[in-house]
Design a protein around this motif. Structure first.
Motif, short mmCIF file in Angstrom:
data_model
loop_
_atom_site.label_atom_id
_atom_site.label_comp_id
_atom_site.label_asym_id
_atom_site.label_seq_id
_atom_site.Cartn_x
_atom_site.Cartn_y
_atom_site.Cartn_z
N UNK A 85 0.81 -1.21 0.00
CA UNK A 85 0.00 0.00 0.00
C UNK A 85 0.84 1.26 0.00
N UNK A 86 1.93 1.26 0.76
CA UNK A 86 2.81 2.43 0.77
C UNK A 86 3.44 2.64 -0.60
N UNK A 87 3.85 1.56 -1.25
CA UNK A 87 4.40 1.66 -2.60
C UNK A 87 3.34 2.20 -3.56
N UNK A 88 2.10 1.76 -3.40
CA UNK A 88 1.02 2.24 -4.27
C UNK A 88 0.76 3.73 -4.05
N UNK A 89 0.87 4.20 -2.82
CA UNK A 89 0.71 5.63 -2.57
C UNK A 89 1.79 6.43 -3.31
N UNK A 90 3.02 5.92 -3.29
CA UNK A 90 4.10 6.60 -4.00
C UNK A 90 3.86 6.59 -5.51
N UNK A 91 3.34 5.49 -6.04
CA UNK A 91 3.01 5.45 -7.47
C UNK A 91 1.88 6.43 -7.76
N UNK A 92 0.91 6.52 -6.87
CA UNK A 92 -0.16 7.49 -7.04
C UNK A 92 0.38 8.91 -7.11
N UNK A 93 1.33 9.22 -6.24
CA UNK A 93 1.97 10.54 -6.29
C UNK A 93 2.73 10.75 -7.59
N UNK A 130 -2.96 9.00 9.39
CA UNK A 130 -2.64 10.24 8.70
C UNK A 130 -2.59 10.07 7.19
N UNK A 131 -2.05 8.95 6.74
CA UNK A 131 -1.97 8.70 5.30
C UNK A 131 -3.34 8.48 4.69
N UNK A 132 -4.20 7.73 5.39
CA UNK A 132 -5.56 7.51 4.89
C UNK A 132 -6.30 8.84 4.85
N UNK A 133 -6.13 9.67 5.87
CA UNK A 133 -6.77 10.99 5.89
C UNK A 133 -6.22 11.86 4.76
N UNK A 134 -4.94 11.76 4.51
CA UNK A 134 -4.31 12.53 3.43
C UNK A 134 -4.93 12.16 2.09
N UNK A 135 -5.12 10.87 1.84
CA UNK A 135 -5.73 10.43 0.58
C UNK A 135 -7.17 10.92 0.50
N UNK A 136 -7.95 10.74 1.56
CA UNK A 136 -9.36 11.14 1.51
C UNK A 136 -9.53 12.65 1.48
N UNK A 138 -7.79 14.73 -0.37
CA UNK A 138 -7.40 15.32 -1.64
C UNK A 138 -5.93 15.15 -1.99
N UNK A 139 -5.15 14.54 -1.12
CA UNK A 139 -3.77 14.17 -1.43
C UNK A 139 -2.91 15.33 -1.90
N UNK A 140 -2.95 16.45 -1.19
CA UNK A 140 -2.10 17.59 -1.56
C UNK A 140 -0.89 17.63 -0.65
N UNK A 141 0.18 18.14 -1.17
CA UNK A 141 1.43 18.22 -0.41
C UNK A 141 2.11 16.87 -0.34
N UNK A 142 3.20 16.86 0.41
CA UNK A 142 3.99 15.63 0.58
C UNK A 142 3.51 14.91 1.83
N UNK A 143 3.12 13.65 1.69
CA UNK A 143 2.65 12.91 2.86
C UNK A 143 3.80 12.57 3.80
N UNK A 144 3.49 12.41 5.06
CA UNK A 144 4.46 11.96 6.07
C UNK A 144 4.19 10.48 6.29
#
Length: 148
Positions: A85-93, A130-136, A138-144
């Motif tokens: 899932x973390x790798x998929x978030x990076x691909x999404x970015x 925090x990552x799930x909230x970041x995605x929901x 709008x996924x702006x900025x750099x996630x922690x």
């Protein structure tokens, strides 16, 4: 037109040796590209998270994905979906940066679904909530990737 042989590593596995730009897009052979992350590097979870975060902070989500993908492949079974899932978030970015909102939405949503089950007891200090909230949100900025 002559077929060129596929790029192979020492073990004979297919590898794409074409240079890549900073977002992982292939460039023509001979072009100057951005140095890629070496594949198959064993890292402790904290080291993988720190390296991926550094790359995200530098605007290199494709490269962060490569680090997280190595961690996913090496992770013990109970943690595999977290790292996936973390790798998929990076691909999404990466898709966000490439201007592909449809691909970004698909990968960010999939990544969030894969890390969600770890919310109650996230390993290695990963900030799943925090990552799930970041995605929901709008996924702006750099996630922690980690809390704190």
């Amino acid at each position: 037109m002559e077929d060129s042989p596929r790029d192979r590593d020492e073990a004979g596995r297919a590898r794409n040796a074409r240079p890549r730009d900073g977002l992982g897009r292939p460039l023509p052979y001979g072009a100057a590209g951005v140095e890629r992350q070496p594949e198959g590097v064993p890292r402790a979870p904290a080291e993988a998270l720190a390296e991926a975060q550094r790359l995200l902070d530098e605007g290199k989500p494709f490269h962060a994905h490569e680090v997280l993908e190595d961690a996913w492949k090496a992770a013990p079974e109970p943690e595999r979906e977290l790292w996936r899932g973390l790798a998929q978030l990076a691909v999404g970015l990466t898709h966000v940066a490439r201007g592909n909102p449809r691909g970004a939405d698909a990968l960010l949503s999939r990544g969030a679904r894969n890390i969600e089950p770890y919310r109650e007891d996230p390993p290695h200090g990963v900030d799943v909530a925090g990552l799930v909230a970041w995605v929901s949100g709008g996924s702006t900025g750099v996630p922690r990737l980690r809390r704190g």
